[in-house]
Scaffold this active site. Structure first.
Site, PDB file in Angstrom:
ATOM      1  CG  ASP A 250      -0.084 -68.475  -9.026  1.00 53.44           C
ATOM      2  OD1 ASP A 250      -1.240 -68.927  -8.992  1.00 53.44           O
ATOM      3  OD2 ASP A 250       0.425 -68.687  -9.960  1.00 53.44           O
ATOM      4  CE  LYS A 272       1.493 -64.826 -11.868  1.00 56.12           C
ATOM      5  NZ  LYS A 272       1.743 -65.722 -13.390  1.00 56.12           N
ATOM      6  CG  MET A 384      -7.324 -66.526 -17.410  1.00 60.22           C
ATOM      7  SD  MET A 384      -6.578 -66.193 -17.431  1.00 60.22           S
ATOM      8  CE  MET A 384      -5.910 -67.549 -19.153  1.00 60.22           C
TER       9      MET A 384
END
Ligand code: SAH
Length: 474
Positions: A250, A272, A384
């Site tokens: 990813d 993603k 995140m």
């Protein structure tokens, strides 16, 4: 070739070391590792040799060397600091055809001791014929990193089956082919991954069928690629990367790391990224199963560590359900990589006794335990967290942390473009306004962030670009 390398059996044989210091200790230890009956002659012993003598592992004659010491010796090492004694030992040994090594005096040696990579029973020896022991040691270190630590166990397994395989395949060529299939195929890989029981069963099966080729190679390697700097990969990660048939990765996996994957491997990007159409997790799970069932060695490469906010657990749960073999290789998670490269120790005896890793948002917008995160003397690392930066800082203050609590935002940690913004909870959102939204970004909150000013050491390649140039960082 100046010297002939041979592997000498000195098990239970009398070997003599003359000298009692640290160098003599190293040599005596090596001889003991090969099972020799070691005698040390020296008026006094240094602490290491004393320990071995007290433990009954060697015999000590507490006096100076006398020629009679050589009687019955299979091998002699001269390690005294008296050149005359060393010369005498060397001369007498040569007269009696006893192999002799005098430390750091190639001219007095009839054999040299190589640098050794020990994966017993597999042993690799590197010798420069005494010309440059340092060079030999450096080469040894490189070989160390290439040979998995469990290589010896693979050799032991092969040894256990040796006679049966010999009986099964009378033909030498067939027998060699069988062993090649076994050692380079799934059986070898299972052993190296520490799955001895399954490997033994697979080898048993291959022997019954008369071929290891029929064993499926299909397997998934769930590998942590670390935060971005390829030097932070583990040896095992690198080895599996170089033998994969397909790689599923990813966007967190950095390009220099992808460069290290076997060239022939089929590369599949399941990146993603937020706000773009991600490939649903279920589809990735099914893809892994499909690839492995087709006989591929599938490298599922993930940023950081696969078990830290990486859904690694969900992926292998699906594999387990479908009966697909897998192994998991940990990686350096972003918190550890970013903290180290930004000079921010995550714990500290005065400043932080606890360190917590949390995601910036939860599934179905559930709420984090803000009260627990706002405690004093703890470091909070938020993964995140870029998108909710303002809300996150605000909630921590609302739940009791001071607006002056130091906070850092680290983008592209450990990579050439690493950026660190240090501020506090009240001002970080404004100060980081221009930081790109799509670069991987980590937040570290707590008193330890203050240490950054003093401890920052890493100089990313674009460190000269002015702070205003955020846009260039993405
Ligand atoms: N499994 C990964 C984390 C996946 S979640 C790990 O163990 O590191 C993705 C988040 O990780 C990003 O949003 C960011 O917060 C963080 N991250 C990963 N690599 C990073 C890097 N090089 N620099 C800064 N943050 C990073």
């Amino acid at each position: 070739m100046d010297l002939l390398p041979i592997s000498l059996n000195i098990r239970a044989r009398a070997c003599l070391v003359v000298g009692g210091g640290a160098v003599a200790a190293r040599k005596a230890e090596l001889l003991m590792r090969a099972g020799a009956a070691v005698t040390v002659v020296a008026p006094a012993l240094g602490s290491e040799l004393q320990r071995h003598r007290d433990g009954g592992r060697l015999c000590h004659r507490a006096r100076k060397f006398v020629p009679e010491d050589l009687a019955g010796c299979a091998l002699v090492i001269g390690a005294t600091d008296d050149p005359a004694v060393n010369r005498d030992i060397s001369m007498r040994c040569r007269q009696q055809s006893i192999p002799v090594n005098v430390v750091d005096a190639p001219a007095l040696c009839t054999f040299v001791i190589p640098s050794i990579v020990d994966r017993s029973p597999v042993v690799v020896a590197v010798s420069s014929a005494g010309q440059s022991p340092v060079l030999a040691r450096q080469l040894r270190a490189r070989i160390e990193s290439l040979i998995p630590s469990s290589y010896g166990r693979l050799a032991v397994l092969a040894g256990r089956f040796r006679d049966r395989v010999k009986r099964r395949f009378q033909d030498v060529v067939e027998r060699r082919r069988f062993w090649e299939e076994v050692l380079q195929g799934p059986v070898g890989e299972m052993m190296l991954a520490g799955r001895e029981r399954v490997a033994t069963l697979a080898l048993e099966l291959a022997l019954q069928r008369g071929s290891a080729a029929a064993l499926s190679r299909g397997e998934v390697y769930l590998v942590g690629a670390g935060p971005g700097d390829p030097d932070l990969l583990t040896f095992r990660a690198l080895r599996l990367m170089q033998q994969a048939d397909a790689v599923v990765y990813d966007h967190l996996v950095s390009p220099p790391i992808l460069d290290l994957v076997r060239r022939e491997a089929n590369r599949i990007d399941v990146g993603k990224k937020r706000d773009r159409h991600p490939i649903p997790q279920e589809e990735i799970n099914r893809l892994l199963v499909r690839l492995a069932r087709a006989g591929n060695r599938v490298l599922r490469l993930k940023g950081g560590d696969p078990f830290i906010f990486g859904r690694g657990g969900e992926e292998i749960a699906y594999l387990a359900e479908k009966g697909i073999p897998f192994q998991v290789v940990p990686g350096i998670t972003a918190a550890l990589g970013c903290a180290a490269y930004a000079g921010i120790p995550l714990t500290h005896r005065d400043l932080a006794h606890v360190c917590i890793f949390v995601p910036g948002h939860l599934k179905e917008d559930a709420e984090l335990d803000w009260h627990g995160l706002a405690r004093p003397r703890q470091t909070v690392v938020i993964y995140m967290g870029r998108h909710n930066l303002e809300a996150t800082c605000g909630k921590l203050v609302a739940h009791g942390l001071s607006g002056a609590t130091p906070a850092a935002l680290i983008q592209d940690g450990t990579r050439e473009g690493q950026r660190v913004v240090v501020a506090d909870l009240a001002t970080l959102p404004t100060q980081a306004q221009d930081a790109p939204l799509d670069a991987p970004t980590l937040l570290i909150i707590g008193e330890v962030v203050r240490l950054h000013r003093q401890l920052a050491w890493f100089e990313p390649a674009n460190t000269c670009v002015p702070q205003a140039g955020w846009a260039a960082a993405g």
